[in-house]
Write a protein that holds these residues in place. Structure first.
Motif, PDB file in Angstrom:
ATOM      1  N   ALA A 198       3.881 -96.187  49.923  1.00 50.61           N
ATOM      2  CA  ALA A 198       5.366 -95.990  49.684  1.00 50.61           C
ATOM      3  C   ALA A 198       5.733 -97.211  49.383  1.00 50.61           C
ATOM      4  CB  ALA A 198       6.070 -95.495  51.134  1.00 50.61           C
ATOM      5  N   GLY A 199       5.157 -98.293  49.902  1.00 46.20           N
ATOM      6  CA  GLY A 199       5.636 -99.824  49.462  1.00 46.20           C
ATOM      7  C   GLY A 199       5.247 -99.954  48.149  1.00 46.20           C
ATOM      8  N   GLU A 200       3.909 -99.763  47.556  1.00 43.62           N
ATOM      9  CA  GLU A 200       3.527 -99.670  46.320  1.00 43.62           C
ATOM     10  C   GLU A 200       4.468 -98.935  45.462  1.00 43.62           C
ATOM     11  OE1 GLU A 200      -1.180-100.171  47.514  1.00 43.62           O
ATOM     12  OE2 GLU A 200      -0.397 -98.611  46.717  1.00 43.62           O
ATOM     13  N   GLY A 201       5.043 -97.884  45.774  1.00 45.07           N
ATOM     14  CA  GLY A 201       5.931 -97.060  44.809  1.00 45.07           C
ATOM     15  C   GLY A 201       7.478 -97.775  44.758  1.00 45.07           C
ATOM     16  N   GLU A 202       7.673 -98.583  45.833  1.00 42.06           N
ATOM     17  CA  GLU A 202       8.915 -99.218  45.778  1.00 42.06           C
ATOM     18  C   GLU A 202       8.582-100.385  44.953  1.00 42.06           C
ATOM     19  OE1 GLU A 202      11.873 -98.871  47.008  1.00 42.06           O
ATOM     20  OE2 GLU A 202      11.366 -97.000  48.321  1.00 42.06           O
ATOM     21  N   GLU A 203       7.701-101.031  44.901  1.00 45.38           N
ATOM     22  CA  GLU A 203       7.370-102.233  43.828  1.00 45.38           C
ATOM     23  C   GLU A 203       7.236-101.743  42.451  1.00 45.38           C
ATOM     24  OE1 GLU A 203       4.070-104.628  44.950  1.00 45.38           O
ATOM     25  OE2 GLU A 203       4.521-104.799  47.050  1.00 45.38           O
ATOM     26  N   ALA A 204       6.686-100.607  42.384  1.00 42.00           N
ATOM     27  CA  ALA A 204       6.356-100.184  40.882  1.00 42.00           C
ATOM     28  C   ALA A 204       7.820 -99.739  40.416  1.00 42.00           C
ATOM     29  CB  ALA A 204       5.572 -99.021  41.257  1.00 42.00           C
ATOM     30  N   ALA A 205       8.632 -99.384  41.114  1.00 42.81           N
ATOM     31  CA  ALA A 205      10.077 -98.891  40.544  1.00 42.81           C
ATOM     32  C   ALA A 205      10.621-100.110  40.259  1.00 42.81           C
ATOM     33  CB  ALA A 205      10.918 -98.225  41.849  1.00 42.81           C
ATOM     34  N   LEU A 206      10.863-101.331  40.442  1.00 42.87           N
ATOM     35  CA  LEU A 206      11.397-102.329  40.428  1.00 42.87           C
ATOM     36  C   LEU A 206      10.963-102.628  38.615  1.00 42.87           C
ATOM     37  CD1 LEU A 206      11.040-104.545  43.574  1.00 42.87           C
ATOM     38  CD2 LEU A 206      12.870-102.992  42.590  1.00 42.87           C
ATOM     39  N   ARG A 207       9.835-102.550  38.302  1.00 42.44           N
ATOM     40  CA  ARG A 207       9.468-103.001  36.976  1.00 42.44           C
ATOM     41  C   ARG A 207       8.853-101.620  36.098  1.00 42.44           C
ATOM     42  NH1 ARG A 207       6.862-105.855  40.826  1.00 42.44           N
ATOM     43  NH2 ARG A 207       4.675-105.588  40.955  1.00 42.44           N
ATOM     44  N   SER A 208       9.360-100.617  36.524  1.00 38.23           N
ATOM     45  CA  SER A 208       8.793 -99.325  35.786  1.00 38.23           C
ATOM     46  C   SER A 208       8.924 -99.298  34.315  1.00 38.23           C
ATOM     47  CB  SER A 208       9.385 -98.207  36.558  1.00 38.23           C
ATOM     48  OG  SER A 208       8.965 -96.936  35.982  1.00 38.23           O
ATOM     49  N   PRO A 209       8.141 -98.878  33.479  1.00 28.63           N
ATOM     50  CA  PRO A 209       8.382 -98.657  32.207  1.00 28.63           C
ATOM     51  C   PRO A 209       9.069 -97.557  31.593  1.00 28.63           C
ATOM     52  CG  PRO A 209       6.196 -97.886  32.460  1.00 28.63           C
ATOM     53  CD  PRO A 209       6.510 -98.465  33.963  1.00 28.63           C
ATOM     54  N   LEU A 210       9.420 -96.698  32.814  1.00 23.67           N
ATOM     55  CA  LEU A 210      10.395 -95.548  32.388  1.00 23.67           C
ATOM     56  C   LEU A 210      11.794 -95.784  32.188  1.00 23.67           C
ATOM     57  CD1 LEU A 210       8.946 -93.316  35.250  1.00 23.67           C
ATOM     58  CD2 LEU A 210       8.774 -92.950  33.072  1.00 23.67           C
ATOM     59  N   PRO A 211      12.406 -94.998  31.495  1.00 14.26           N
ATOM     60  CA  PRO A 211      13.800 -95.312  31.087  1.00 14.26           C
ATOM     61  C   PRO A 211      14.611 -95.052  32.396  1.00 14.26           C
ATOM     62  CG  PRO A 211      13.110 -93.231  30.063  1.00 14.26           C
ATOM     63  CD  PRO A 211      11.891 -93.731  30.592  1.00 14.26           C
ATOM     64  N   ALA A 212      15.816 -95.541  32.393  1.00 21.92           N
ATOM     65  CA  ALA A 212      16.589 -95.333  33.743  1.00 21.92           C
ATOM     66  C   ALA A 212      17.099 -93.793  33.615  1.00 21.92           C
ATOM     67  CB  ALA A 212      17.831 -96.177  33.484  1.00 21.92           C
ATOM     68  N   GLU A 213      17.303 -93.077  32.513  1.00 18.32           N
ATOM     69  CA  GLU A 213      17.892 -91.853  32.555  1.00 18.32           C
ATOM     70  C   GLU A 213      16.925 -90.841  31.525  1.00 18.32           C
ATOM     71  OE1 GLU A 213      19.913 -90.540  34.376  1.00 18.32           O
ATOM     72  OE2 GLU A 213      20.878 -92.473  35.416  1.00 18.32           O
ATOM     73  N   PRO A 214      17.190 -89.767  32.061  1.00 12.84           N
ATOM     74  CA  PRO A 214      16.185 -88.993  31.063  1.00 12.84           C
ATOM     75  C   PRO A 214      16.971 -88.639  29.656  1.00 12.84           C
ATOM     76  CG  PRO A 214      17.447 -87.493  32.659  1.00 12.84           C
ATOM     77  CD  PRO A 214      17.352 -88.987  33.228  1.00 12.84           C
ATOM     78  N   ASP A 215      16.086 -88.433  28.551  1.00 10.40           N
ATOM     79  CA  ASP A 215      17.034 -88.245  27.264  1.00 10.40           C
ATOM     80  C   ASP A 215      17.439 -86.555  27.297  1.00 10.40           C
ATOM     81  OD1 ASP A 215      17.431 -87.792  24.777  1.00 10.40           O
ATOM     82  OD2 ASP A 215      15.706 -88.771  23.950  1.00 10.40           O
ATOM     83  N   ARG A 216      18.541 -86.454  27.871  1.00  5.98           N
ATOM     84  CA  ARG A 216      19.449 -85.378  28.024  1.00  5.98           C
ATOM     85  C   ARG A 216      19.953 -84.508  26.568  1.00  5.98           C
ATOM     86  NH1 ARG A 216      22.236 -82.687  32.304  1.00  5.98           N
ATOM     87  NH2 ARG A 216      23.511 -80.945  31.770  1.00  5.98           N
ATOM     88  N   ARG A 217      20.093 -85.359  25.664  1.00  3.00           N
ATOM     89  CA  ARG A 217      20.627 -84.870  24.227  1.00  3.00           C
ATOM     90  C   ARG A 217      19.614 -84.332  23.729  1.00  3.00           C
ATOM     91  NH1 ARG A 217      24.105 -88.559  20.673  1.00  3.00           N
ATOM     92  NH2 ARG A 217      25.459 -88.398  22.228  1.00  3.00           N
ATOM     93  N   ARG A 218      18.327 -84.743  23.685  1.00  2.00           N
ATOM     94  CA  ARG A 218      17.156 -84.460  23.054  1.00  2.00           C
ATOM     95  C   ARG A 218      16.753 -82.965  23.813  1.00  2.00           C
ATOM     96  NH1 ARG A 218      11.094 -87.378  23.653  1.00  2.00           N
ATOM     97  NH2 ARG A 218       9.785 -85.612  22.664  1.00  2.00           N
ATOM     98  N   VAL A 219      16.811 -82.703  24.998  1.00  4.67           N
ATOM     99  CA  VAL A 219      16.587 -81.627  25.903  1.00  4.67           C
ATOM    100  C   VAL A 219      17.494 -80.452  25.502  1.00  4.67           C
ATOM    101  CG1 VAL A 219      16.247 -80.676  28.065  1.00  4.67           C
ATOM    102  CG2 VAL A 219      15.405 -82.916  27.757  1.00  4.67           C
ATOM    103  N   GLU A 220      18.672 -80.964  25.399  1.00  4.81           N
ATOM    104  CA  GLU A 220      19.879 -79.934  24.886  1.00  4.81           C
ATOM    105  C   GLU A 220      19.608 -79.690  23.386  1.00  4.81           C
ATOM    106  OE1 GLU A 220      24.261 -79.774  26.375  1.00  4.81           O
ATOM    107  OE2 GLU A 220      24.033 -81.536  25.219  1.00  4.81           O
ATOM    108  N   ASP A 221      19.466 -80.318  22.553  1.00  2.00           N
ATOM    109  CA  ASP A 221      19.057 -79.693  21.332  1.00  2.00           C
ATOM    110  C   ASP A 221      18.152 -78.839  21.116  1.00  2.00           C
ATOM    111  OD1 ASP A 221      19.533 -80.260  18.373  1.00  2.00           O
ATOM    112  OD2 ASP A 221      17.248 -80.878  18.482  1.00  2.00           O
TER     113      ASP A 221
END
Length: 253
Positions: A198-221
């Motif tokens: 759980a602690g490692e997950g918290e640390e990873a979240a702070l510098r994750s390469p993932l975008p803040a939000e999903p690409d909703r427009r692409r999915v909706e298209d």
């Protein structure tokens, strides 16, 4: 099947599934001789069915044992919310059925991934941890299988946040996790393992390469194009449906 679902809901799964896979222990690389085969799928309800007062179901249980399917729109909604079960379904290594629409859905896997996963995976993990703690208080030991799957989820979440890639097969962690399932790891050691992950997950979240939000427009298209293509398929409402889709009003020539 869901008690409220009419029999023809099974037809949606049989005839309109765009993607189907095996989930659970078999997909996670944790299967043993007594493991069930959990099947999950996505079906595309024909667009013409939405012209009725009674809309198609958002999900269907069955027709097989341990089988559950979502309608495409509902599936996409849950994936955009970073629902752990849905995201993992998109990354199963055991695909049993996929058509062109399903392949396009799989090609969108990265569009669904975002740092929202930290919150949703963590919330789910906390819920499971509370149940394990309650088992220990009441019975002295946890349900070992549930403990194994919680550890697997924490590993998966940490690695997703670290790499931006969701991998659900446990790989080299298989034997360690199966030892947990067999009750061979003392509960205090499991607590320490869970807390560390759980602690490692918290640390990873702070510098994750993932975008803040999903690409909703692409999915909706994708969803809109898929619905439109479905509406133009031959069916019982050909003239009315195609007229509306092509821009004519109902009753217009």
């Amino acid at each position: 099947m869901h008690p409220e679902a009419p029999e023809n809901h099974e037809t949606l799964v049989r005839d309109h599934t765009v993607y189907a896979c095996v989930m659970g222990s078999r997909a996670f690389g944790l299967a043993t001789e007594d493991s069930d085969t959990d099947r999950r799928g996505v079906f595309l309800a024909p667009t013409a069915l939405y012209w009725r007062f009674e809309k198609p179901p958002t999900h269907v249980e069955g027709p097989g044992e341990e089988q559950f399917s979502w309608e495409l729109e509902r599936f996409c909604e849950l994936a955009l919310r970073a629902n752990p079960n849905i995201l993992e379904c998109l990354h199963s290594p055991l695909v049993e059925r996929v058509d062109d629409t399903g392949r396009e859905l799989l090609a969108l896997r990265d569009a669904f991934l975002s740092r929202r996963a930290h919150e949703t995976f963590t919330r789910y993990a906390h819920g499971q941890r509370r149940k394990l703690d309650a088992d220990v208080r009441v019975h002295g030991v946890p349900r070992w299988k549930h403990a194994m799957h919680l550890l697997r989820l924490l590993i998966s979440a940490r690695d997703l946040l670290r790499t931006g890639v969701l991998t659900i097969d446990v790989g080299e962690a298989r034997e360690s996790l199966l030892a947990v399932k067999r009750g061979e790891v003392p509960w205090p050691d499991l607590e320490g393992w869970m807390n560390r992950l759980a602690g490692e997950g918290e640390e990873a979240a702070l510098r994750s390469p993932l975008p803040a939000e999903p690409d909703r427009r692409r999915v909706e298209d994708f969803l809109v194009r898929t619905r439109r293509a479905s509406a133009l398929q031959p069916g019982p409402y050909d003239e009315v449906v195609q007229g509306v889709v092509r821009g004519r009003g109902v009753g217009e020539g």
